[in-house]
Scaffold this active site. Structure first.
Site, PDB file in Angstrom:
ATOM      1  N   HIS A   1      -6.085 -13.930  -1.782  1.00  0.00           N
ATOM      2  CA  HIS A   1      -5.788 -12.533  -1.444  1.00  0.00           C
ATOM      3  C   HIS A   1      -6.982 -11.886  -0.725  1.00  0.00           C
ATOM      4  O   HIS A   1      -6.818 -11.234   0.316  1.00  0.00           O
ATOM      5  CB  HIS A   1      -5.453 -11.783  -2.744  1.00  0.00           C
ATOM      6  CG  HIS A   1      -5.192 -10.315  -2.598  1.00  0.00           C
ATOM      7  ND1 HIS A   1      -3.965  -9.753  -2.888  1.00  0.00           N
ATOM      8  CD2 HIS A   1      -5.995  -9.287  -2.218  1.00  0.00           C
ATOM      9  CE1 HIS A   1      -4.024  -8.439  -2.676  1.00  0.00           C
ATOM     10  NE2 HIS A   1      -5.253  -8.137  -2.274  1.00  0.00           N
ATOM     11  N   GLU A   2      -8.185 -12.090  -1.262  1.00  0.00           N
ATOM     12  CA  GLU A   2      -9.366 -11.444  -0.670  1.00  0.00           C
ATOM     13  C   GLU A   2      -9.705 -12.072   0.683  1.00  0.00           C
ATOM     14  O   GLU A   2     -10.135 -11.366   1.605  1.00  0.00           O
ATOM     15  CB  GLU A   2     -10.562 -11.537  -1.626  1.00  0.00           C
ATOM     16  CG  GLU A   2     -10.358 -10.871  -2.983  1.00  0.00           C
ATOM     17  CD  GLU A   2      -9.807  -9.457  -2.918  1.00  0.00           C
ATOM     18  OE1 GLU A   2     -10.133  -8.725  -1.974  1.00  0.00           O
ATOM     19  OE2 GLU A   2      -9.026  -9.085  -3.819  1.00  0.00           O
TER      20      GLU A   2
ATOM     21  N   CYS B   1      -2.666  -4.738  -5.024  1.00  0.00           N
ATOM     22  CA  CYS B   1      -3.851  -4.570  -4.178  1.00  0.00           C
ATOM     23  C   CYS B   1      -4.393  -3.158  -4.384  1.00  0.00           C
ATOM     24  O   CYS B   1      -3.617  -2.196  -4.392  1.00  0.00           O
ATOM     25  CB  CYS B   1      -3.462  -4.778  -2.715  1.00  0.00           C
ATOM     26  SG  CYS B   1      -4.821  -4.555  -1.555  1.00  0.00           S
TER      27      CYS B   1
ATOM     28  N   HIS C   1      -7.648 -10.499   3.299  1.00  0.00           N
ATOM     29  CA  HIS C   1      -8.132  -9.173   3.719  1.00  0.00           C
ATOM     30  C   HIS C   1      -9.087  -9.278   4.911  1.00  0.00           C
ATOM     31  O   HIS C   1      -9.131  -8.402   5.778  1.00  0.00           O
ATOM     32  CB  HIS C   1      -8.886  -8.488   2.576  1.00  0.00           C
ATOM     33  CG  HIS C   1      -8.026  -7.629   1.697  1.00  0.00           C
ATOM     34  ND1 HIS C   1      -7.307  -6.549   2.170  1.00  0.00           N
ATOM     35  CD2 HIS C   1      -7.792  -7.676   0.361  1.00  0.00           C
ATOM     36  CE1 HIS C   1      -6.664  -5.975   1.155  1.00  0.00           C
ATOM     37  NE2 HIS C   1      -6.930  -6.642   0.047  1.00  0.00           N
TER      38      HIS C   1
HETATM   39 ZN   LIG Z   1      -6.185  -6.330  -1.803  1.00  0.00          ZN
END
Ligand SMILES: [Zn+2]
Length: 183
Positions: A138-139, A96, A142
């Site tokens: 993953h995004e 990340c 976030h």
């Molecule tokens: Zn990230």
């Protein structure tokens, strides 16, 4: 457009749930442009708005593109929702931009489908497999204040707990093997 500073672990904005975008206006398009330029500058795979300090549900990601094989193309997704996630998972190395210098193998669905909008408010549907599926998952995490280290198994999570000991937003670098007991 501008390259913005990427927030790192310990910055509270990374732990907040981002708000849905309501206005598909010029400031949103500037945000997408800034995210894209910052991602390109960092040579990353994806970047979510909270990572540049903006609590809105927007991310950009990079896909392979034959027209630009060296770098690919940066696309964006506003108000993404994961509408499909394969049960079968693939374990691969994940990192990340907000946790520099750290990567771990992590299992993610091998295929995801996300729905959302472009910066003009037009509906989008993105299907990704393997690396792209990992990036989209993953995004999207976030935007809920979730970091990939949260998804590591308990043994590796001890590292997260150490790393969360931060002072004034500065990441404390503690070199501990993830397989070593703490005491
Ligand atoms: Zn990230």
């Amino acid at each position: 457009m501008a390259v913005r500073r990427i927030r790192t672990l310990g910055d509270p904005v990374l732990r907040q749930r981002a708000l849905a975008v309501a206005d598909f206006d010029a400031p949103l398009r500037r945000l997408v442009a800034d995210l894209s330029e910052t991602l390109a500058d960092a040579d990353g795979a994806g970047l979510a708005a909270p990572q540049i300090g903006v609590g809105l549900r927007v991310f950009v990601y990079r896909v392979l593109d034959e027209a630009s094989p060296a770098f690919g193309t940066i696309r964006h997704l506003v108000n993404p929702v994961l509408v499909e996630q394969a049960e079968s998972q693939i374990e691969d190395e994940e990192g990340c931009l907000s946790i520099p210098g750290v990567s771990y193998p992590l299992a993610r669905p091998e295929r995801v489908v996300a729905s959302g909008f472009d910066c003009h408010g037009e509906p989008l549907r993105v299907e990704g497999t393997e690396r792209l599926a990992r990036c989209i998952a993953h995004e999207t995490d976030h935007l809920d204040g979730v970091l990939f280290i949260d998804r590591l198994d308990t043994e590796r999570r001890t590292l997260r707990e150490i790393r969360e000991l931060v002072l004034d937003g500065e990441m404390v670098r503690v070199r501990v093997s993830p397989h070593q007991p703490l005491m």
